[in-house]
Design a protein around this motif. Structure first.
Motif, PDB file in Angstrom:
ATOM      1  N   LEU A 139       0.837  -1.196   0.000  1.00 45.60           N
ATOM      2  CA  LEU A 139       0.000   0.000   0.000  1.00 45.60           C
ATOM      3  C   LEU A 139       0.874   1.249   0.000  1.00 45.60           C
ATOM      4  CD1 LEU A 139      -2.592   1.694   0.357  1.00 45.60           C
ATOM      5  CD2 LEU A 139      -2.363   1.312   2.818  1.00 45.60           C
ATOM      6  N   LYS A 140       1.865   1.276   0.879  1.00 41.03           N
ATOM      7  CA  LYS A 140       2.749   2.443   0.968  1.00 41.03           C
ATOM      8  C   LYS A 140       3.442   2.706  -0.364  1.00 41.03           C
ATOM      9  CE  LYS A 140       6.787   4.283   3.395  1.00 41.03           C
ATOM     10  NZ  LYS A 140       7.808   4.044   4.444  1.00 41.03           N
ATOM     11  N   GLU A 141       3.965   1.661  -0.988  1.00 40.36           N
ATOM     12  CA  GLU A 141       4.657   1.811  -2.272  1.00 40.36           C
ATOM     13  C   GLU A 141       3.728   2.404  -3.324  1.00 40.36           C
ATOM     14  OE1 GLU A 141       5.943  -2.138  -3.056  1.00 40.36           O
ATOM     15  OE2 GLU A 141       7.670  -2.041  -1.672  1.00 40.36           O
ATOM     16  N   SER A 142       2.508   1.879  -3.400  1.00 39.83           N
ATOM     17  CA  SER A 142       1.551   2.363  -4.400  1.00 39.83           C
ATOM     18  C   SER A 142       1.081   3.776  -4.083  1.00 39.83           C
ATOM     19  CB  SER A 142       0.341   1.419  -4.465  1.00 39.83           C
ATOM     20  OG  SER A 142       0.721   0.129  -4.867  1.00 39.83           O
ATOM     21  N   ALA A 143       0.861   4.056  -2.795  1.00 42.55           N
ATOM     22  CA  ALA A 143       0.385   5.380  -2.395  1.00 42.55           C
ATOM     23  C   ALA A 143       1.430   6.453  -2.697  1.00 42.55           C
ATOM     24  CB  ALA A 143       0.032   5.382  -0.908  1.00 42.55           C
ATOM     25  N   VAL A 144       2.690   6.175  -2.377  1.00 41.81           N
ATOM     26  CA  VAL A 144       3.769   7.133  -2.657  1.00 41.81           C
ATOM     27  C   VAL A 144       3.880   7.371  -4.161  1.00 41.81           C
ATOM     28  CG1 VAL A 144       6.275   7.486  -2.573  1.00 41.81           C
ATOM     29  CG2 VAL A 144       5.059   6.659  -0.546  1.00 41.81           C
ATOM     30  N   ALA A 145       3.749   6.301  -4.952  1.00 45.86           N
ATOM     31  CA  ALA A 145       3.816   6.431  -6.411  1.00 45.86           C
ATOM     32  C   ALA A 145       2.694   7.314  -6.951  1.00 45.86           C
ATOM     33  CB  ALA A 145       3.763   5.051  -7.063  1.00 45.86           C
TER      34      ALA A 145
END
Length: 199
Positions: A139-145
């Motif tokens: 989730l964090k990876e996708s949200a930051v992207a």
């Protein structure tokens, strides 16, 4: 010739699709606490194992999945849901639940709705507790992207404290930033609002 039994490879965590909806909703509603049951309200197991609060519907989940800013993840093996995570932007959450902010007290000036991801829910089977960590990492990876810088969510404190959820989120770096009050099924509810910066 290999005569040993082959183990079925676990599927990868992936984006949730419409075909997953009924399976997720079924797990959600089975894990929902029953406020009409005195046993559920006083059972220490509920506090330690985690639970959901409100009834969830197929239509509600499909609406969230279809939003461009949503990040909905799942690991499913056949009919068995190993774990899932449902999140969308804070703006989308407030559009779906316009009364939410009226009853919430938190430092709104520190939270940019355009850059805040609302973590709606997370579930992982007790046989694989680390799956929840994997779901949050993705989730964090996708949200930051997508340009998000902050995550926000809520955890029930009263009448039943969701201890498992509190411990899990605090271990990930979430801290309590406010409270919210509402009611459901005749119960007055008090929530802790939790947030963390992700960039």
């Amino acid at each position: 010739m290999n005569t040993g039994e082959s183990k079925e490879k676990l599927p990868e965590v992936r984006r949730m699709i419409d075909d997953d909806v009924s399976f997720v909703v079924n797990v959600w509603n089975k894990t929902k606490i029953n406020f009409e049951s005195e046993d559920d309200l006083v059972n220490e197991k509920n506090r330690e194992s985690g639970f959901f609060v409100r009834e969830f519907s197929d239509m509600e989940l499909k609406t969230i999945i279809d939003l461009a800013e949503s990040i909905c993840l799942i690991r499913r093996l056949g009919n068995k849901v190993e774990g899932f995570l449902i999140a969308t932007s804070l703006n989308a959450w407030l559009n779906l639940h316009p009364d939410w902010e009226k009853m919430a007290t938190y430092k709104k000036e520190e939270v940019d709705p355009d850059k805040t991801m609302w973590v709606y829910s997370i579930f992982s089977d007790h046989s694989n507790p680390r799956l929840a960590i994997t779901l949050h990492k993705k989730l964090k990876e996708s949200a930051v992207a997508k340009g998000f810088t902050y995550e926000l969510g809520q955890i029930l404190e009263t009448p039943v404290e969701n201890i498992r959820s509190e411990r899990f989120h605090e271990a990930l770096g979430f801290s309590k930033v406010g409270t919210r009050k509402d009611s459901y099924e005749g119960q007055e509810l008090v929530w802790g609002v939790y947030g963390r910066r992700i960039t």
